[in-house]
Design a protein around this motif. Structure first.
Motif, PDB file in Angstrom:
ATOM      1  N   GLN A   1       0.931  -1.061   0.140  1.00 18.28           N
ATOM      2  CA  GLN A   1       0.032  -0.149   0.121  1.00 18.28           C
ATOM      3  C   GLN A   1       0.913   1.324  -0.081  1.00 18.28           C
ATOM      4  O   GLN A   1       2.018   1.306   0.223  1.00 18.28           O
ATOM      5  N   VAL A   2       0.292   2.489  -0.325  1.00 23.98           N
ATOM      6  CA  VAL A   2       0.939   3.508  -0.366  1.00 23.98           C
ATOM      7  C   VAL A   2       1.267   3.935   1.155  1.00 23.98           C
ATOM      8  O   VAL A   2       0.416   4.129   1.796  1.00 23.98           O
ATOM      9  N   GLN A   3       2.381   4.576   1.218  1.00 23.89           N
ATOM     10  CA  GLN A   3       2.739   5.201   2.660  1.00 23.89           C
ATOM     11  C   GLN A   3       3.630   6.308   2.295  1.00 23.89           C
ATOM     12  O   GLN A   3       4.806   6.086   1.553  1.00 23.89           O
ATOM     13  N   LEU A   4       3.228   7.325   2.929  1.00 23.06           N
ATOM     14  CA  LEU A   4       4.094   8.567   3.019  1.00 23.06           C
ATOM     15  C   LEU A   4       4.570   8.873   4.525  1.00 23.06           C
ATOM     16  O   LEU A   4       3.860   9.009   5.357  1.00 23.06           O
ATOM     17  N   VAL A   5       5.893   8.848   4.645  1.00 16.53           N
ATOM     18  CA  VAL A   5       6.425   9.159   6.035  1.00 16.53           C
ATOM     19  C   VAL A   5       7.038  10.460   6.200  1.00 16.53           C
ATOM     20  O   VAL A   5       8.175  10.691   5.425  1.00 16.53           O
ATOM     21  N   GLU A   6       6.670  11.443   7.011  1.00 20.57           N
ATOM     22  CA  GLU A   6       7.280  12.595   7.108  1.00 20.57           C
ATOM     23  C   GLU A   6       8.196  12.642   8.224  1.00 20.57           C
ATOM     24  O   GLU A   6       7.935  11.962   9.395  1.00 20.57           O
ATOM     25  N   SER A   7       9.139  13.500   8.448  1.00 20.49           N
ATOM     26  CA  SER A   7       9.994  13.765   9.337  1.00 20.49           C
ATOM     27  C   SER A   7      10.846  15.229   9.109  1.00 20.49           C
ATOM     28  O   SER A   7      10.703  15.851   8.172  1.00 20.49           O
ATOM     29  N   GLY A   8      11.336  15.605  10.212  1.00 26.66           N
ATOM     30  CA  GLY A   8      12.033  16.824  10.268  1.00 26.66           C
ATOM     31  C   GLY A   8      11.523  18.141  10.699  1.00 26.66           C
ATOM     32  O   GLY A   8      12.019  19.024  10.894  1.00 26.66           O
ATOM     33  N   PRO A  87       6.488  32.886  12.906  1.00 26.53           N
ATOM     34  CA  PRO A  87       5.611  32.324  13.907  1.00 26.53           C
ATOM     35  C   PRO A  87       4.227  31.753  12.999  1.00 26.53           C
ATOM     36  O   PRO A  87       3.722  30.555  13.272  1.00 26.53           O
ATOM     37  N   GLU A  88       3.964  32.553  12.040  1.00 22.10           N
ATOM     38  CA  GLU A  88       2.706  32.335  11.260  1.00 22.10           C
ATOM     39  C   GLU A  88       2.931  30.936  10.323  1.00 22.10           C
ATOM     40  O   GLU A  88       2.099  30.380   9.732  1.00 22.10           O
ATOM     41  N   ASP A  89       4.133  30.448  10.291  1.00 25.00           N
ATOM     42  CA  ASP A  89       4.423  29.070   9.639  1.00 25.00           C
ATOM     43  C   ASP A  89       4.200  27.939  10.462  1.00 25.00           C
ATOM     44  O   ASP A  89       4.343  26.815  10.146  1.00 25.00           O
ATOM     45  N   THR A  90       3.793  28.400  11.877  1.00 20.58           N
ATOM     46  CA  THR A  90       3.478  27.170  12.738  1.00 20.58           C
ATOM     47  C   THR A  90       2.430  26.473  12.321  1.00 20.58           C
ATOM     48  O   THR A  90       1.298  27.046  11.936  1.00 20.58           O
ATOM     49  N   ALA A  91       2.634  25.037  12.141  1.00 20.99           N
ATOM     50  CA  ALA A  91       1.409  24.239  11.544  1.00 20.99           C
ATOM     51  C   ALA A  91       1.887  22.724  11.715  1.00 20.99           C
ATOM     52  O   ALA A  91       3.018  22.440  11.956  1.00 20.99           O
ATOM     53  N   VAL A  92       0.900  21.940  11.403  1.00 23.37           N
ATOM     54  CA  VAL A  92       1.203  20.427  11.155  1.00 23.37           C
ATOM     55  C   VAL A  92       1.684  20.503   9.310  1.00 23.37           C
ATOM     56  O   VAL A  92       0.658  20.843   8.822  1.00 23.37           O
ATOM     57  N   TYR A  93       2.599  20.008   8.964  1.00 21.33           N
ATOM     58  CA  TYR A  93       3.003  19.810   7.661  1.00 21.33           C
ATOM     59  C   TYR A  93       2.640  18.386   7.107  1.00 21.33           C
ATOM     60  O   TYR A  93       3.296  17.711   7.771  1.00 21.33           O
ATOM     61  N   TYR A  94       2.219  18.254   6.056  1.00 24.58           N
ATOM     62  CA  TYR A  94       1.449  17.041   5.703  1.00 24.58           C
ATOM     63  C   TYR A  94       2.089  16.890   3.891  1.00 24.58           C
ATOM     64  O   TYR A  94       2.166  17.644   3.196  1.00 24.58           O
ATOM     65  N   CYS A  95       2.905  15.480   3.718  1.00 24.35           N
ATOM     66  CA  CYS A  95       3.060  15.360   2.429  1.00 24.35           C
ATOM     67  C   CYS A  95       1.929  14.496   1.606  1.00 24.35           C
ATOM     68  O   CYS A  95       0.927  14.092   2.183  1.00 24.35           O
ATOM     69  N   ASN A  96       1.938  14.914   0.398  1.00 20.79           N
ATOM     70  CA  ASN A  96       0.698  14.222  -0.281  1.00 20.79           C
ATOM     71  C   ASN A  96       1.008  14.180  -1.771  1.00 20.79           C
ATOM     72  O   ASN A  96       1.933  14.792  -2.418  1.00 20.79           O
ATOM     73  N   THR A  97       0.202  13.057  -2.255  1.00 21.32           N
ATOM     74  CA  THR A  97       0.358  12.710  -3.754  1.00 21.32           C
ATOM     75  C   THR A  97      -0.922  12.175  -4.060  1.00 21.32           C
ATOM     76  O   THR A  97      -1.725  11.954  -2.963  1.00 21.32           O
ATOM     77  N   LYS A  98      -1.243  12.033  -5.181  1.00 23.83           N
ATOM     78  CA  LYS A  98      -2.603  11.463  -5.601  1.00 23.83           C
ATOM     79  C   LYS A  98      -2.252  10.371  -6.759  1.00 23.83           C
ATOM     80  O   LYS A  98      -1.321  10.421  -7.490  1.00 23.83           O
ATOM     81  N   ASN A  99      -3.011   9.434  -7.064  1.00 20.21           N
ATOM     82  CA  ASN A  99      -2.974   8.305  -7.841  1.00 20.21           C
ATOM     83  C   ASN A  99      -3.498   9.027  -9.336  1.00 20.21           C
ATOM     84  O   ASN A  99      -4.351   9.590  -9.395  1.00 20.21           O
ATOM     85  N   THR A 100      -2.627   8.967 -10.057  1.00 22.64           N
ATOM     86  CA  THR A 100      -2.822   9.436 -11.393  1.00 22.64           C
ATOM     87  C   THR A 100      -3.916   9.102 -12.126  1.00 22.64           C
ATOM     88  O   THR A 100      -4.628   9.831 -13.092  1.00 22.64           O
ATOM     89  N   THR A 102      -7.075   7.538 -10.632  1.00 22.66           N
ATOM     90  CA  THR A 102      -8.053   7.480  -9.999  1.00 22.66           C
ATOM     91  C   THR A 102      -8.257   8.820  -9.471  1.00 22.66           C
ATOM     92  O   THR A 102      -9.335   9.267  -8.915  1.00 22.66           O
ATOM     93  N   GLY A 103      -7.400   9.700  -9.168  1.00 21.58           N
ATOM     94  CA  GLY A 103      -7.116  10.918  -8.488  1.00 21.58           C
ATOM     95  C   GLY A 103      -7.383  10.749  -7.134  1.00 21.58           C
ATOM     96  O   GLY A 103      -7.535  11.633  -6.216  1.00 21.58           O
ATOM     97  N   TYR A 104      -7.329   9.660  -6.341  1.00 23.60           N
ATOM     98  CA  TYR A 104      -7.302   9.479  -4.938  1.00 23.60           C
ATOM     99  C   TYR A 104      -6.028  10.182  -4.415  1.00 23.60           C
ATOM    100  O   TYR A 104      -5.082   9.762  -4.815  1.00 23.60           O
ATOM    101  N   GLN A 105      -6.331  10.822  -3.219  1.00 27.21           N
ATOM    102  CA  GLN A 105      -5.446  11.325  -2.586  1.00 27.21           C
ATOM    103  C   GLN A 105      -4.642  10.838  -1.495  1.00 27.21           C
ATOM    104  O   GLN A 105      -5.307   9.992  -0.700  1.00 27.21           O
ATOM    105  N   TYR A 106      -3.230  10.578  -1.408  1.00 31.90           N
ATOM    106  CA  TYR A 106      -2.760  10.031  -0.270  1.00 31.90           C
ATOM    107  C   TYR A 106      -2.136  11.355   0.628  1.00 31.90           C
ATOM    108  O   TYR A 106      -1.554  11.993   0.287  1.00 31.90           O
ATOM    109  N   TRP A 107      -1.890  10.875   1.856  1.00 32.53           N
ATOM    110  CA  TRP A 107      -1.653  11.572   2.829  1.00 32.53           C
ATOM    111  C   TRP A 107      -0.473  11.057   3.951  1.00 32.53           C
ATOM    112  O   TRP A 107      -0.851   9.770   4.168  1.00 32.53           O
ATOM    113  N   GLY A 108       0.446  11.940   4.315  1.00 27.87           N
ATOM    114  CA  GLY A 108       1.231  11.319   5.233  1.00 27.87           C
ATOM    115  C   GLY A 108       0.617  11.701   6.652  1.00 27.87           C
ATOM    116  O   GLY A 108      -0.451  12.301   6.884  1.00 27.87           O
TER     117      GLY A 108
END
Length: 117
Positions: A1-8, A87-100, A102-108
């Motif tokens: 399955q598709v996995q996206l794993v963020e770090s940093g 400070p306004e950059d404070t957020a949870v950052y997500y990696c994303n791609t989509k199935n070319t 079906t258009g289904y979106q994948y998220w880390g």
């Protein structure tokens, strides 16, 4: 399955830098455009930066000139170099791609970035 794993992610003072990484598996990485989104508390998730399969990039106006997205197809990794953080950059950052096809979106799972003033 598709996995996206963020770090940093982490805590940094205003003006500092961080580099986020996202390692993808389960996809033919070189055939997928990749994106970074972020979501701050009480706000909608927004597109921060994107990079196409050919290496073309686009950025939100709020991060232009400060953030750089890049990719290493050999390592199945997309990066987000963030400089001059605010400070306004404070957020949870997500990696994303989509199935070319079906258009289904994948998220880390997301990585927290906190910028102190």
């Amino acid at each position: 399955q598709v996995q996206l794993v963020e770090s940093g992610g982490g805590l940094v003072e205003a003006g500092g830098s961080l580099r986020l990484s996202c390692v993808a598996s389960g996809i033919i990485f070189g055939l997928n455009a990749m994106n970074w989104y972020r979501q701050a508390p009480g706000k909608q998730r927004e597109l921060v930066a994107g990079i196409t399969t050919g290496g073309s990039t686009n950025y939100a106006d709020s991060v232009k000139g400060r953030f750089t997205i890049s990719r290493d197809n050999a390592e199945n990794t997309v990066y987000l170099q963030m400089n001059s953080l605010k400070p306004e950059d404070t957020a949870v950052y997500y990696c994303n791609t989509k199935n070319t096809w079906t258009g289904y979106q994948y998220w880390g799972q997301g990585t927290q970035v906190t910028v102190s003033s």
